[in-house]
Design a protein around this motif. Sequence first.
Motif, short mmCIF file in Angstrom:
data_model
loop_
_atom_site.label_atom_id
_atom_site.label_comp_id
_atom_site.label_asym_id
_atom_site.label_seq_id
_atom_site.Cartn_x
_atom_site.Cartn_y
_atom_site.Cartn_z
N ARG A 12 0.84 -1.21 0.00
CA ARG A 12 0.00 0.00 0.00
C ARG A 12 0.87 1.25 0.00
O ARG A 12 0.55 2.25 -0.66
CB ARG A 12 -0.92 -0.01 1.21
CG ARG A 12 -2.07 -1.01 1.14
CD ARG A 12 -2.79 -1.08 2.46
NE ARG A 12 -3.92 -2.00 2.43
CZ ARG A 12 -4.54 -2.46 3.52
NH1 ARG A 12 -4.11 -2.08 4.73
NH2 ARG A 12 -5.56 -3.28 3.40
N ARG A 13 1.97 1.21 0.76
CA ARG A 13 2.86 2.37 0.81
C ARG A 13 3.50 2.62 -0.55
O ARG A 13 3.60 3.76 -1.01
CB ARG A 13 3.96 2.16 1.85
CG ARG A 13 4.83 3.38 2.10
CD ARG A 13 6.03 3.05 2.95
NE ARG A 13 6.94 2.19 2.21
CZ ARG A 13 7.80 2.64 1.30
NH1 ARG A 13 7.85 3.94 1.00
NH2 ARG A 13 8.61 1.83 0.67
N VAL A 14 3.92 1.53 -1.22
CA VAL A 14 4.50 1.68 -2.56
C VAL A 14 3.47 2.23 -3.53
O VAL A 14 3.76 3.10 -4.36
CB VAL A 14 5.04 0.31 -3.05
CG1 VAL A 14 5.51 0.41 -4.49
CG2 VAL A 14 6.18 -0.16 -2.16
N ALA A 15 2.22 1.73 -3.43
CA ALA A 15 1.16 2.17 -4.35
C ALA A 15 0.84 3.64 -4.18
O ALA A 15 0.40 4.30 -5.13
CB ALA A 15 -0.09 1.33 -4.13
N ALA A 16 1.07 4.17 -2.99
CA ALA A 16 0.75 5.57 -2.75
C ALA A 16 1.77 6.52 -3.36
O ALA A 16 1.54 7.72 -3.46
CB ALA A 16 0.65 5.83 -1.24
#
Length: 267
Positions: free
Chosen positions: A35-39
Motif C-alpha cells: 500500500r505504501r509503494v502504491a501511494a
Amino acid sequence: MASEDERSVDELFAELPEKWQWSLEEAGLGLPELRRVAAGPDGMRRVRTILSEFSEATSGPRPARTGYGGGTPAWPWVRLFLVAAVSVVVCLLCSLFIGKAAAFVGLLLGLPVFWVAFKTRDSRGAPVARYLTAAAYLVLVLVGSYFANAWYLQLRGVEETVTIVTPTHQWTHGTRETYCRVRLRDGSVHEVISDKENCADRVGQTTTAVVDPAGHYQPSLGTRTQLGGVLEGYVCLGAAAVLLLAPVTVVVMGRRRGYDREIGTAV
C-alpha cells in the motif's frame, strides 16, 4: 468486472495464494508495504511489477523462503552465533576445573567456530562480520578464562580470616617462584590465586582472603573489592555484544539490500 489497471492493491493481494501472501510478508513486502509503494509516484505499476516478478520467482526451482530479492539467509549466521556462544560457555565452565588452562580449550573449540564463520555466504558486510565474530570470540575465551575466577569470587566468594602457612617453591622459566598457602577455618590448606610473594616470614600470621564455598577456585588474598577484573568484565560484555550484533547486522543489511533492489526494479 474491473480491469487489471482498475483493481486496487488489496484486490491484487487477495487474489494471490495464501502461501504466497505469507512469503511476501516474510520478505517484508506484505500488504501494508505494498500500500505504501502504491501511494507513491506510478505506484500501482510498481506494485504490479513486484507481484509479477515475485510470482515468477515463486514458480521457479528456488524456494521463496531462501530470501526474496537475494536477501541473506539467516540460518548460517544463527548457526555461527550458536556455535560461538556454546564454545564460550564450555570454555568458561572448564575454568571451574582447570583454571586458566581453559584458554587452550577455548582455542581448540575456536576451530569449528572459524570453520562455520567462513562457511557463511558472501553478502554485504559478511567479511567484516566474520572477522568481528572471530575477534570477539577470542577476546571472550582468552580474557574470560583468565578472569573467570575473579568474576566468580565476586559473585559467590566469602571473605574469611585465614592463616598463612609454609609456602611452596617452584622453578618457572629459570626463576624460583614462591606461592603463598593459607589454612582456612575448616583446617584445609590451599595455594592462593595469583599471589606470588615471599610468605616465609609471615607464617602463622592471619589475613583476609576471599574463599569459594563450593571449592571450585582457590582462595584469593585480600577483600572482594581487591579481586579486580572489572575492566576486563566490561571488555567481555562488549565482545559478547559484538558476537551477537555482527551476525544480526549482516542479515538485516542483506535483507534490506534485497528489498531495495526489488523496489528499484519496479520503478
